[in-house]
Design an enzyme around this catalytic site. Structure first.
Site, PDB file in Angstrom:
ATOM      1  N   ARG A 149      29.461 101.928  -3.846  1.00  0.00           N
ATOM      2  CA  ARG A 149      30.047 100.810  -4.587  1.00  0.00           C
ATOM      3  C   ARG A 149      28.922  99.855  -4.960  1.00  0.00           C
ATOM      4  O   ARG A 149      27.823  99.933  -4.412  1.00  0.00           O
ATOM      5  CB  ARG A 149      31.108 100.073  -3.770  1.00  0.00           C
ATOM      6  CG  ARG A 149      30.540  99.292  -2.592  1.00  0.00           C
ATOM      7  CD  ARG A 149      31.635  98.643  -1.761  1.00  0.00           C
ATOM      8  NE  ARG A 149      32.210  97.473  -2.412  1.00  0.00           N
ATOM      9  CZ  ARG A 149      31.842  96.214  -2.148  1.00  0.00           C
ATOM     10  NH1 ARG A 149      30.894  95.969  -1.262  1.00  0.00           N
ATOM     11  NH2 ARG A 149      32.409  95.192  -2.769  1.00  0.00           N
ATOM     12  N   GLU A 206      23.575  94.972  -5.448  1.00  0.00           N
ATOM     13  CA  GLU A 206      23.440  95.893  -4.322  1.00  0.00           C
ATOM     14  C   GLU A 206      24.149  97.205  -4.655  1.00  0.00           C
ATOM     15  O   GLU A 206      25.340  97.201  -4.962  1.00  0.00           O
ATOM     16  CB  GLU A 206      24.090  95.321  -3.057  1.00  0.00           C
ATOM     17  CG  GLU A 206      23.409  94.089  -2.522  1.00  0.00           C
ATOM     18  CD  GLU A 206      24.137  93.486  -1.323  1.00  0.00           C
ATOM     19  OE1 GLU A 206      23.605  92.536  -0.739  1.00  0.00           O
ATOM     20  OE2 GLU A 206      25.241  93.961  -0.973  1.00  0.00           O
ATOM     21  N   TYR A 229      30.152  80.699  -2.099  1.00  0.00           N
ATOM     22  CA  TYR A 229      29.799  81.713  -1.110  1.00  0.00           C
ATOM     23  C   TYR A 229      28.585  82.509  -1.557  1.00  0.00           C
ATOM     24  O   TYR A 229      27.690  82.822  -0.775  1.00  0.00           O
ATOM     25  CB  TYR A 229      30.984  82.647  -0.857  1.00  0.00           C
ATOM     26  CG  TYR A 229      30.625  83.837   0.001  1.00  0.00           C
ATOM     27  CD1 TYR A 229      30.289  83.666   1.342  1.00  0.00           C
ATOM     28  CD2 TYR A 229      30.582  85.119  -0.532  1.00  0.00           C
ATOM     29  CE1 TYR A 229      29.928  84.743   2.125  1.00  0.00           C
ATOM     30  CE2 TYR A 229      30.225  86.203   0.241  1.00  0.00           C
ATOM     31  CZ  TYR A 229      29.905  86.015   1.566  1.00  0.00           C
ATOM     32  OH  TYR A 229      29.531  87.080   2.330  1.00  0.00           O
TER      33      TYR A 229
END
Lengths: 346, 200
Positions: free
Chosen positions: A223, A265, A316
């Protein structure tokens, strides 16, 4: 294939750069013009030729420089690589997986010869020629997980599976999006994700854990995840936050295109055969906004995603303070045209 | 001393639901001054449980020692501090038979440190009960220098090792028995929010 490895830095003078080819193959993470958490898993069984999804462990032009940066971080703070005592076998599993994959996928760069447990590993880009006995840690200069992850891009978490949960019991973490292996080691899947806003209530972690517990040998999954980073810095660790934190406030309307990076990522998940642990590589790709907008679809889309992102997610992900400047910059590259589905450039 | 009610938080923030006797299972009990009454209340629920238990008490000057001894535990020990009772506590964990239950009562630091020892010794987490009483002071690890600051009651606070000003997170490591403290003025050195007393 031949890769020209960049001589570049990810700290101090930040000479990191992406070639035209690296921009073209960048793993842009948004398949539509908006973003919310999801369990966006797919099989990791190759991908478009030349893309970072094609090989099991992507090696690109940043390989040598990233390994040099990892070595600097480890010298300054050896706690970035830790393995609880029961995880050594999983470390050998990971070494086996990476060595075999790299030798098969990049035969011009890596080679592995095995005669029983007598192994001979050659890593040409890093100039390493190592004979060792598989499963005998005294024949390597350090533990097996540390040895191989000093030669593989991206962070690595190695997760023990027991009691219907995954436990962060080993890892090599030097290019993290602001989390501490030293603090989180030994935590289970829900514990180390506890600080993530919203996702728990959405049931994301329950579903993701269920999926990951069932990842089978030979069927890895992947993912994409993302955040924003000022300067092409790999070591955005909480340990060093007081050192890199001030850089976050150096963004101006004039320099935002050069200094603000999208950080992606590529996360993959691998069942390990001997230990039944789950290897969780977290590979980091960086691209400056000014490079990203050279792909018109990505410029339009990133503008819409960041403009519309809920404030708690922006906080965040650590870019709430710079969001107005980022969105203003990207707006110049969004003509309102429709974007095609999927992540790839048109 | 009443049980502490904590405000809802993230899932790593530990909660301490209180003690209830598990009949028939061997019992190891550990309390400090603020937790002694929780063990006495437990004994009122099940006298047989405490009669067969190994009780370790850290009185810190509180007057509950006589009352605990009067419950006639199988083994009763008083020690002046957690580090003083630690060798005995570790030996008791080492000697514990399958099915042994651990009852912890008192400050968050005592519960956290004892739980970390018990988990490291191989006790299943389900075999550990806890009751938080007394101070809500936190044991904080500085994520930067790794030093532990005990008894933190304000947010932000000053790391007692490296001197950075840290904010108090609810993210908690059972292995370290500590919450995480992170530099509060990392991005804007010197600009520190107003000090507040931490809430339960």
């Amino acid at each position: 294939m031949t890769i020209q490895f960049n001589d570049e830095t990810f700290r101090d003078d930040y000479t990191f750069r992406n070639s035209a080819e690296a921009i073209r193959r960048f793993p842009f993470p948004f398949d539509r013009d908006s973003y919310m958490y999801s369990v966006n898993m797919e099989p990791h069984k190759g991908g478009r030729e030349g893309s970072p999804f094609e090989k099991r462990f992507d090696v690109d032009e940043h390989y040598v420089a990233e390994m040099r940066d990892r070595a600097i971080t480890l010298t300054e703070d050896p706690l970035r690589c830790q393995s609880l005592p029961h995880m050594e076998l999983a470390g050998w599993d990971l070494l086996d997986l990476i060595m075999q994959s790299k030798a098969e996928d990049y035969p011009d760069l890596f080679s592995l010869q095995r005669d029983g447990n007598q192994w001979h590993w050659i890593n040409r880009p890093l100039g390493i020629d190592q004979r060792f006995t598989f499963l005998d840690a005294t024949t390597l200069p350090c533990g097996p997980m540390e040895y191989i992850t000093r030669q593989a891009q991206g962070d690595f978490a190695v997760l023990d599976q027991r009691e219907g949960n995954l436990w962060m019991d080993a890892g090599m973490v030097t290019s993290q999006a602001d989390w501490s292996l030293d603090f989180d080691i030994g935590m289970n899947f829900f514990e180390w994700h506890a600080p993530v806003p919203r996702a728990a209530e959405m049931g994301v972690f329950q579903r993701a854990l269920k999926f990951l517990l069932n990842v089978q040998q030979g069927s890895p999954a992947r993912r994409l995840n993302w955040t924003m980073t000022v300067n092409p810095r790999l070591d955005t660790s909480p340990e060093n936050y007081h050192k890199w934190g001030p850089e976050k406030r150096t963004i101006t309307p004039e320099n935002v295109g050069k200094k603000q990076f999208l950080r992606v990522e590529l996360q993959t998940f691998w069942r390990l055969p001997r230990s039944n642990a789950l290897a969780f590589p977290i590979r980091c790709y960086l691209i400056s906004l000014e490079d990203l907008v050279t792909v018109p679809k990505w410029g339009r889309r990133l503008h819409r995603v960041l403009r519309d992102l809920p404030e708690d997610l922006a906080a965040y992900k650590g870019f709430a303070v710079n969001r107005p400047m980022i969105v203003d910059y990207l707006a110049r590259f969004d003509d309102g045209a429709e974007t095609s589905p999927g992540i790839f450039a048109d | 001393m009443p049980r502490t009610e904590f405000t809802p938080s993230i899932t790593t923030r530990p909660v301490y639901p209180g003690l209830s006797p598990v009949p028939g299972a061997a019992a190891l009990m550990l309390a400090d001054a603020s937790g002694a009454e929780a063990l006495i209340e437990l004994a009122l629920q099940d006298a047989a449980l405490i009669a067969a238990a190994h009780v370790i008490y850290i009185p810190e000057g509180a007057p509950f020692g006589a009352a605990l001894a009067a419950l006639h535990p199988k083994h009763y020990h008083e020690g002046p501090s957690f580090s003083a009772i630690l060798p005995r506590f570790r030996k008791a964990l080492l000697d514990a038979h399958m099915g042994t239950r651990l009852y912890l009562a008192g400050s968050e630091t005592l519960i956290g440190l004892a739980m970390a020892e018990a988990l490291a010794a191989g006790l299943p987490v389900d075999a550990i009960q806890s009751d938080h009483r007394g101070s809500i002071a936190r044991r904080m690890q500085c994520v930067h220098c790794k030093g532990i600051t005990e008894g933190v009651t304000t947010d932000p606070f000053t790391c007692s090792h490296c001197g950075l000003t840290l904010f108090v997170r609810d993210h908690y490591s059972r292995r370290l028995a500590a919450f995480q403290g992170v530099c509060v003025d990392a991005e804007t050195p010197g600009i520190v929010p107003e000090l507040q007393e931490i809430k339960p």
